[in-house]
Design a protein around this motif. Sequence first.
Motif, mmCIF file in Angstrom:
data_model
loop_
_atom_site.group_PDB
_atom_site.id
_atom_site.type_symbol
_atom_site.label_atom_id
_atom_site.label_comp_id
_atom_site.label_asym_id
_atom_site.label_seq_id
_atom_site.Cartn_x
_atom_site.Cartn_y
_atom_site.Cartn_z
ATOM 1 N N VAL A 81 -54.833 87.730 55.222
ATOM 2 C CA VAL A 81 -55.863 88.246 54.311
ATOM 3 C C VAL A 81 -56.243 87.179 53.292
ATOM 4 O O VAL A 81 -57.422 87.006 52.955
ATOM 5 C CB VAL A 81 -55.366 89.524 53.616
ATOM 6 C CG1 VAL A 81 -56.343 89.956 52.512
ATOM 7 C CG2 VAL A 81 -55.195 90.653 54.629
ATOM 8 N N LEU A 82 -55.256 86.432 52.814
ATOM 9 C CA LEU A 82 -55.548 85.357 51.868
ATOM 10 C C LEU A 82 -56.444 84.299 52.504
ATOM 11 O O LEU A 82 -57.370 83.779 51.866
ATOM 12 C CB LEU A 82 -54.244 84.721 51.371
ATOM 13 C CG LEU A 82 -54.399 83.580 50.366
ATOM 14 C CD1 LEU A 82 -55.122 84.039 49.109
ATOM 15 C CD2 LEU A 82 -53.036 82.989 50.020
ATOM 16 N N SER A 83 -56.193 83.978 53.770
ATOM 17 C CA SER A 83 -57.047 83.024 54.480
ATOM 18 C C SER A 83 -58.490 83.506 54.520
ATOM 19 O O SER A 83 -59.433 82.726 54.334
ATOM 20 C CB SER A 83 -56.542 82.821 55.916
ATOM 21 O OG SER A 83 -55.293 82.172 55.936
ATOM 22 N N LEU B 218 -60.072 83.123 51.037
ATOM 23 C CA LEU B 218 -60.343 81.732 50.685
ATOM 24 C C LEU B 218 -61.476 81.137 51.520
ATOM 25 O O LEU B 218 -62.232 80.289 51.044
ATOM 26 C CB LEU B 218 -59.084 80.884 50.881
ATOM 27 C CG LEU B 218 -57.933 81.147 49.913
ATOM 28 C CD1 LEU B 218 -56.724 80.309 50.297
ATOM 29 C CD2 LEU B 218 -58.339 80.854 48.477
ATOM 30 N N SER B 219 -61.599 81.588 52.776
ATOM 31 C CA SER B 219 -62.567 80.961 53.669
ATOM 32 C C SER B 219 -63.930 81.638 53.632
ATOM 33 O O SER B 219 -64.953 80.997 53.471
ATOM 34 C CB SER B 219 -62.027 80.977 55.105
ATOM 35 O OG SER B 219 -62.974 80.447 55.984
ATOM 36 N N GLY C 114 -55.793 81.288 65.255
ATOM 37 C CA GLY C 114 -57.244 81.129 65.208
ATOM 38 C C GLY C 114 -57.743 80.753 63.832
ATOM 39 O O GLY C 114 -58.600 79.865 63.694
ATOM 40 N N ILE C 115 -57.214 81.401 62.819
ATOM 41 C CA ILE C 115 -57.616 81.065 61.443
ATOM 42 C C ILE C 115 -57.206 79.635 61.109
ATOM 43 O O ILE C 115 -57.945 78.890 60.452
ATOM 44 C CB ILE C 115 -57.013 82.073 60.447
ATOM 45 C CG1 ILE C 115 -57.850 83.353 60.460
ATOM 46 C CG2 ILE C 115 -56.960 81.502 59.045
ATOM 47 C CD1 ILE C 115 -57.434 84.382 59.449
ATOM 48 N N SER D 239 -56.518 77.405 56.480
ATOM 49 C CA SER D 239 -55.244 78.109 56.595
ATOM 50 C C SER D 239 -54.606 78.284 55.234
ATOM 51 O O SER D 239 -54.505 77.362 54.449
ATOM 52 C CB SER D 239 -54.290 77.330 57.512
ATOM 53 O OG SER D 239 -53.027 77.943 57.540
ATOM 54 N N ALA D 240 -54.111 79.488 54.988
ATOM 55 C CA ALA D 240 -53.502 79.767 53.684
ATOM 56 C C ALA D 240 -51.990 79.697 53.727
ATOM 57 O O ALA D 240 -51.327 79.821 52.734
ATOM 58 C CB ALA D 240 -53.917 81.158 53.197
ATOM 59 N N HIS D 241 -51.432 79.516 54.919
ATOM 60 C CA HIS D 241 -49.972 79.519 54.960
ATOM 61 C C HIS D 241 -49.420 78.269 55.613
ATOM 62 O O HIS D 241 -48.268 78.201 55.960
ATOM 63 C CB HIS D 241 -49.471 80.761 55.699
ATOM 64 C CG HIS D 241 -49.944 80.891 57.108
ATOM 65 N ND1 HIS D 241 -51.170 81.381 57.426
ATOM 66 C CD2 HIS D 241 -49.349 80.600 58.289
ATOM 67 C CE1 HIS D 241 -51.322 81.396 58.743
ATOM 68 N NE2 HIS D 241 -50.224 80.911 59.280
ATOM 69 N N ALA D 242 -50.214 77.242 55.754
ATOM 70 C CA ALA D 242 -49.744 76.007 56.364
ATOM 71 C C ALA D 242 -49.162 75.069 55.324
ATOM 72 O O ALA D 242 -49.673 74.008 55.049
ATOM 73 C CB ALA D 242 -50.887 75.325 57.100
ATOM 74 N N GLU D 243 -48.102 75.512 54.697
ATOM 75 C CA GLU D 243 -47.398 74.654 53.769
ATOM 76 C C GLU D 243 -45.918 74.987 53.826
ATOM 77 O O GLU D 243 -45.536 76.123 54.094
ATOM 78 C CB GLU D 243 -47.917 74.849 52.340
ATOM 79 C CG GLU D 243 -47.686 76.225 51.781
ATOM 80 C CD GLU D 243 -48.123 76.330 50.333
ATOM 81 O OE1 GLU D 243 -47.225 76.368 49.462
ATOM 82 O OE2 GLU D 243 -49.324 76.358 50.073
ATOM 83 N N PRO D 244 -45.039 74.021 53.623
ATOM 84 C CA PRO D 244 -43.614 74.282 53.744
ATOM 85 C C PRO D 244 -43.094 75.007 52.517
ATOM 86 O O PRO D 244 -43.682 74.964 51.452
ATOM 87 C CB PRO D 244 -43.010 72.881 53.842
ATOM 88 C CG PRO D 244 -43.942 72.046 53.038
ATOM 89 C CD PRO D 244 -45.305 72.633 53.242
ATOM 90 N N GLY D 245 -41.992 75.619 52.683
ATOM 91 C CA GLY D 245 -41.364 76.268 51.540
ATOM 92 C C GLY D 245 -40.148 77.024 51.992
ATOM 93 O O GLY D 245 -40.042 77.455 53.138
#
Length: 292
Positions: A107-109, A112-113, A276-277, A283-289
Amino acid sequence: MPSPRLSLPPLPSLVLAMLSIQGGAAFAKSLFPALGPAGTTALRVGLAAALLFAVFRPSLRSLTRADWAAIVPYGAALGLMNLTFYASLKYLPLGLAVTFEFVGPLVLSLVLSRRALDFVWVALAALGIVLIAPHGGEGSLSLPGVALALGAGALWAGYIVVGGAVARRVPGTTGVVAGMIVAAAVALPFGAVQGGQGLLAHPQLLLAGLAVAVLSSALPYTLEMRALRTIPTRVFGVLMSLEPALAALSGLLFLGERLTSLQVAALLCVVVASAGISLTGRSAHAEPGPVG
């Protein structure tokens, strides 16, 4: 002449990181009878914070009041996300809990997009959620479990937003480790209430908690950070979209959790939508953590 160090290529590193996270979650679920979800979360997050601090040696004294003003919400979101996600595992199979949790970043993606194509991907994810949502009757999913997993997804989205602010203010790993320390401070009171007695009665569970902390945080975070130096963020996002499938596999292998054909189809809808997103939008979740 320095000797070359052995290291995994970036793509296998990411796959290993995801397997480690989901294997750690499956192992953590096996501790619930003794510690409960909150006790397990507190043990995992607390030990992970200590491990990350020992590995990266952040300079916390250099952080300003403004830095901490950004770090505290980030760490609080991380701690609450882990508490909520682990609570959902009490009611849901691991693969389905991760599937519902992915709704938050999706949903965040979209927010943002705002690209037309992203509405298609989110609609596909929504179809998957509808397929596995509780409908009543025998064998239906637990409504509290679904609510908790969706809540963890919302907190994940919040973690991404505030994490971006931390990354811009505090370069390197200092902000992430400081956030993990805040997350531990958030989780520890809940864990002490639910799992403190069990840990006192079975101190050997500290070793099990250490294994969960390594598998779920320290090892995957280190692997992800290394991989992101050499591969595009979009590729990272596509690979991370495999998390629900790997969670289902871990649940099957380590916990004996079997999904129905309909649930597998729903999971695949979310995996495809997330990939697909990542490929076509922001992408809103392509970060490490240290999450999951």
